[in-house]
Design a protein around this motif. Structure first.
Motif, PDB file in Angstrom:
ATOM      1  N   PRO A  11       0.817  -1.204   0.000  1.00  0.00           N
ATOM      2  CA  PRO A  11       0.000   0.000   0.000  1.00  0.00           C
ATOM      3  C   PRO A  11       0.845   1.245   0.000  1.00  0.00           C
ATOM      4  N   ALA A  15      -2.120   3.815   4.197  1.00  0.00           N
ATOM      5  CA  ALA A  15      -3.212   2.976   3.703  1.00  0.00           C
ATOM      6  C   ALA A  15      -3.783   2.179   4.849  1.00  0.00           C
ATOM      7  N   THR A  32      -5.877  -2.897   1.476  1.00  0.00           N
ATOM      8  CA  THR A  32      -6.718  -2.063   0.624  1.00  0.00           C
ATOM      9  C   THR A  32      -6.305  -0.609   0.748  1.00  0.00           C
ATOM     10  N   SER A  34      -6.665   3.388  -0.083  1.00  0.00           N
ATOM     11  CA  SER A  34      -7.804   4.250  -0.370  1.00  0.00           C
ATOM     12  C   SER A  34      -7.753   4.748  -1.807  1.00  0.00           C
ATOM     13  N   GLN A  35      -8.932   4.911  -2.397  1.00  0.00           N
ATOM     14  CA  GLN A  35      -9.044   5.418  -3.758  1.00  0.00           C
ATOM     15  C   GLN A  35     -10.153   6.453  -3.813  1.00  0.00           C
ATOM     16  N   THR A 134      -8.383  -6.263  -5.046  1.00  0.00           N
ATOM     17  CA  THR A 134      -8.199  -5.346  -3.924  1.00  0.00           C
ATOM     18  C   THR A 134      -8.478  -3.915  -4.342  1.00  0.00           C
ATOM     19  N   ALA A 138     -11.337  -1.195  -2.909  1.00  0.00           N
ATOM     20  CA  ALA A 138     -11.051   0.168  -2.474  1.00  0.00           C
ATOM     21  C   ALA A 138     -11.939   1.178  -3.193  1.00  0.00           C
ATOM     22  N   LYS A 141     -15.563   0.855  -1.893  1.00  0.00           N
ATOM     23  CA  LYS A 141     -15.748   1.473  -0.584  1.00  0.00           C
ATOM     24  C   LYS A 141     -15.854   2.987  -0.709  1.00  0.00           C
TER      25      LYS A 141
END
Length: 213
Positions: A11, A15, A32, A34-35, A134, A138, A141
């Motif tokens: 990550p 992350a 995971t 963040s995006q 994965t 992200a 979410k």
């Protein structure tokens, strides 16, 4: 590649890691990062707020709004917002299963299960599949967060207009007319909608109890 033939998806800094026990035992590490939410989720989130704004305006226009709630001080305003946000969070909780993200999380679990069940260890293709799954989790979410925010804000806007609680008027005083009441309902709705996520996390931690040592 980590020892034991496992998969590592590295990550970026800060992350959020989420590694189930079964993955740890097999040497598989799934993290995971963040995006940003996709454009569709952003449009949906603001669209839900717009629907709530129209609903609040129609209630105000029809004269069906309740009398303004005027807490005695700012502490009362804060407590009212807290109760309001808790109510909205609980109302939306049963509907969270239909928000984006469930399918992506299930797909990641299946991919991890398939990879960890291989006796000969993971291949480069397996690592790519886990990394892709994965990344989808992200993104899902992030999409879910935006859509949930829009849904909570829209619902809270309608409830604000119907119930007579307007945060700007509550703080400034009952005689203040700086903005239209229905606009204040939108402001209140966005404030309440923005507070449901941290409130949900707080309630979840309280229900689960203190972390074990």
């Amino acid at each position: 590649m980590p020892a034991g033939g496992g998969i590592a998806v590295s990550p970026p800094v800060n992350a959020e890691a989420a590694t189930p026990r079964s993955e740890q035992e097999s040497g598989l590490s799934v993290v995971t990062a963040s995006q940003q939410a996709g454009p569709g989720a952003v449009v949906a989130g603001f669209g839900l707020i717009a629907v709530g704004a129209v609903g609040g305006w129609l209630i105000w226009r029809s004269g069906a709004s309740a009398a303004k709630i005027q807490p005695e001080d700012t502490t009362g305003v804060f407590l009212t917002l807290l109760v309001f946000a808790a109510a909205v969070e609980r109302i939306l909780e049963p509907f969270s299963r239909w928000l984006p993200g469930r399918a992506a999380e299930a797909a990641l679990s299946r991919t991890v299960a398939d990879v960890t069940s291989r006796a000969d260890g993971p291949t480069d293709a397996d690592r790519g599949a886990v990394a892709a799954a994965t990344a989808k989790v992200a993104r899902a979410k992030a999409n879910r967060t935006i859509v949930a925010w829009g849904l909570a804000s829209g619902l809270a806007t309608v409830a604000s207009s119907a119930g007579g609680f307007y945060v700007l008027h509550a703080v400034a005083g009952g005689d203040w007319n700086g903005v239209a009441v229905w606009v204040d309902a939108v402001v209140t709705g966005v404030m309440v909608g923005s507070g449901t996520k941290p409130l949900h996390d707080l309630i979840t931690r309280a229900q689960n109890g203190p972390p074990s040592a």
